[in-house]
Design a protein around this motif. Sequence first.
Motif, PDB file in Angstrom:
ATOM      1  N   ASN A  62      73.638  13.105  60.929  1.00 29.49           N
ATOM      2  CA  ASN A  62      72.270  12.646  60.616  1.00 29.49           C
ATOM      3  C   ASN A  62      71.421  12.541  61.879  1.00 29.49           C
ATOM      4  OD1 ASN A  62      72.695  12.514  57.877  1.00 29.49           O
ATOM      5  ND2 ASN A  62      73.433  10.392  57.942  1.00 29.49           N
ATOM      6  N   ALA A  63      72.033  11.998  62.943  1.00 29.22           N
ATOM      7  CA  ALA A  63      71.279  11.833  64.199  1.00 29.22           C
ATOM      8  C   ALA A  63      70.938  13.198  64.795  1.00 29.22           C
ATOM      9  CB  ALA A  63      72.094  10.990  65.182  1.00 29.22           C
ATOM     10  N   ALA A  64      71.877  14.149  64.691  1.00 34.61           N
ATOM     11  CA  ALA A  64      71.614  15.497  65.220  1.00 34.61           C
ATOM     12  C   ALA A  64      70.469  16.143  64.440  1.00 34.61           C
ATOM     13  CB  ALA A  64      72.874  16.354  65.128  1.00 34.61           C
ATOM     14  N   LYS A  65      70.440  15.909  63.126  1.00 34.77           N
ATOM     15  CA  LYS A  65      69.374  16.490  62.309  1.00 34.77           C
ATOM     16  C   LYS A  65      68.017  15.886  62.670  1.00 34.77           C
ATOM     17  CE  LYS A  65      70.237  17.305  57.893  1.00 34.77           C
ATOM     18  NZ  LYS A  65      70.733  17.035  56.516  1.00 34.77           N
ATOM     19  N   ASN A  70      62.702  18.281  65.745  1.00 34.33           N
ATOM     20  CA  ASN A  70      61.711  18.527  66.801  1.00 34.33           C
ATOM     21  C   ASN A  70      62.116  19.634  67.768  1.00 34.33           C
ATOM     22  OD1 ASN A  70      59.873  16.463  65.979  1.00 34.33           O
ATOM     23  ND2 ASN A  70      61.394  14.982  66.690  1.00 34.33           N
ATOM     24  N   VAL A  71      63.176  20.365  67.428  1.00 33.24           N
ATOM     25  CA  VAL A  71      63.573  21.485  68.291  1.00 33.24           C
ATOM     26  C   VAL A  71      62.661  22.676  67.999  1.00 33.24           C
ATOM     27  CG1 VAL A  71      65.434  23.156  68.745  1.00 33.24           C
ATOM     28  CG2 VAL A  71      65.969  20.716  68.540  1.00 33.24           C
ATOM     29  N   GLN A  77      65.023  23.745  62.681  1.00 34.69           N
ATOM     30  CA  GLN A  77      64.194  22.780  61.932  1.00 34.69           C
ATOM     31  C   GLN A  77      64.479  22.867  60.434  1.00 34.69           C
ATOM     32  OE1 GLN A  77      60.015  22.864  62.788  1.00 34.69           O
ATOM     33  NE2 GLN A  77      60.342  22.715  65.002  1.00 34.69           N
ATOM     34  N   GLN A  78      64.654  24.087  59.969  1.00 27.99           N
ATOM     35  CA  GLN A  78      64.941  24.286  58.536  1.00 27.99           C
ATOM     36  C   GLN A  78      66.247  23.593  58.152  1.00 27.99           C
ATOM     37  OE1 GLN A  78      65.077  28.502  57.547  1.00 27.99           O
ATOM     38  NE2 GLN A  78      66.253  28.009  55.739  1.00 27.99           N
ATOM     39  N   LEU A  79      67.271  23.741  58.990  1.00 29.39           N
ATOM     40  CA  LEU A  79      68.550  23.068  58.727  1.00 29.39           C
ATOM     41  C   LEU A  79      68.360  21.556  58.769  1.00 29.39           C
ATOM     42  CD1 LEU A  79      71.025  25.231  60.870  1.00 29.39           C
ATOM     43  CD2 LEU A  79      70.841  25.192  58.382  1.00 29.39           C
ATOM     44  N   GLU A  83      68.387  18.527  53.115  1.00 32.63           N
ATOM     45  CA  GLU A  83      69.185  17.322  52.819  1.00 32.63           C
ATOM     46  C   GLU A  83      70.666  17.617  52.690  1.00 32.63           C
ATOM     47  OE1 GLU A  83      68.179  14.789  49.558  1.00 32.63           O
ATOM     48  OE2 GLU A  83      66.102  14.661  50.269  1.00 32.63           O
ATOM     49  N   LYS A  84      70.979  18.813  52.182  1.00 32.38           N
ATOM     50  CA  LYS A  84      72.392  19.138  51.918  1.00 32.38           C
ATOM     51  C   LYS A  84      73.134  19.566  53.186  1.00 32.38           C
ATOM     52  CE  LYS A  84      71.963  20.374  47.099  1.00 32.38           C
ATOM     53  NZ  LYS A  84      71.560  21.475  46.243  1.00 32.38           N
ATOM     54  N   PHE A  85      72.403  19.897  54.230  1.00 34.91           N
ATOM     55  CA  PHE A  85      73.053  20.403  55.442  1.00 34.91           C
ATOM     56  C   PHE A  85      73.785  19.282  56.174  1.00 34.91           C
ATOM     57  CE2 PHE A  85      72.762  21.170  60.102  1.00 34.91           C
ATOM     58  CZ  PHE A  85      73.654  22.230  60.183  1.00 34.91           C
ATOM     59  N   HIS A  86      75.051  19.524  56.482  1.00 31.83           N
ATOM     60  CA  HIS A  86      75.835  18.604  57.307  1.00 31.83           C
ATOM     61  C   HIS A  86      76.246  19.392  58.546  1.00 31.83           C
ATOM     62  CE1 HIS A  86      79.054  15.964  58.648  1.00 31.83           C
ATOM     63  NE2 HIS A  86      78.652  15.057  57.776  1.00 31.83           N
ATOM     64  N   ALA A  87      75.948  18.856  59.717  1.00 38.00           N
ATOM     65  CA  ALA A  87      76.178  19.621  60.951  1.00 38.00           C
ATOM     66  C   ALA A  87      77.631  20.053  61.101  1.00 38.00           C
ATOM     67  CB  ALA A  87      75.745  18.797  62.167  1.00 38.00           C
ATOM     68  N   PHE A  88      78.573  19.269  60.529  1.00 39.23           N
ATOM     69  CA  PHE A  88      79.999  19.621  60.630  1.00 39.23           C
ATOM     70  C   PHE A  88      80.563  20.112  59.296  1.00 39.23           C
ATOM     71  CE2 PHE A  88      79.311  15.917  63.531  1.00 39.23           C
ATOM     72  CZ  PHE A  88      79.279  16.650  64.712  1.00 39.23           C
TER      73      PHE A  88
END
Length: 186
Positions: A62-65, A70-71, A77-79, A83-88
């Motif tokens: 969540n923090a990475a998202k 702002n990247v 940004q799209q990722l 809501e469904k995207f989990h970085a891992f």
Amino acid sequence: MNETINSIKNRRSTRVFLPEQIKEEELQIIIDAGLSAPSAHNQQTWHFAVIQNKEILDQLSNAAKEVGKNVDDAFIQQLANNEKFHAFYNAPTVVIISGDKNGFMPEVDCAAATQNMHIAAESLGLGSCWVGYISYLLGSEKGEDYKKQLGIPATHQPYYATAIGYKKSSRSNAPTKRENTVSYIK
Ligand SMILES: Cc1cc2nc3c(=O)[nH]c(=O)nc-3n(C[C@H](O)[C@H](O)[C@H](O)COP(=O)(O)O)c2cc1C
């Protein structure tokens, strides 16, 4: 082909994992493979933070998202806004690979260690995904508290994560290989 070549060629990024945790023995084989990588001047500049706590992994994602929003890159940004995207990808085990900033070539050392872990995971029948996304958080000031929480030395820069778990599906499509990337001089 021998088993090593098979593992190298069959490895694909896994992005759908079963929730079941991997065995401790499997984890230790993967970590040992990472620790066996070559490194510039044999400095072994890496540090691995192994995380198997779902709550912490969700917090990191969540923090990475939040940082990703702002990247300056439309796909990142799209990722971040999905809501469904989990970085891992909800993998039960994640290894964060960080390199000593004072080393000679820490990022290269860490990349070699990371790839060793991916090949080891594949050889054990496990799925893995290389996750650079986490560097937006852990490489920024906002990541300092997380670095401390994860036991990453202050001298080290987090570069990547490796998400590991059992594959939900063994189906995988190899990406087509770019052409004209090899020249032979004989
Ligand atoms: C430095 C690096 C960073 C990567 N970061 C991510 C990432 O954050 N998320 C992700 O899903 N895949 C990530 N990947 C995986 C690539 O997307 C993947 O390796 C590539 O598309 C080729 O597919 P394959 O691994 O199935 O052969 C990363 C790979 C590398 C080498």
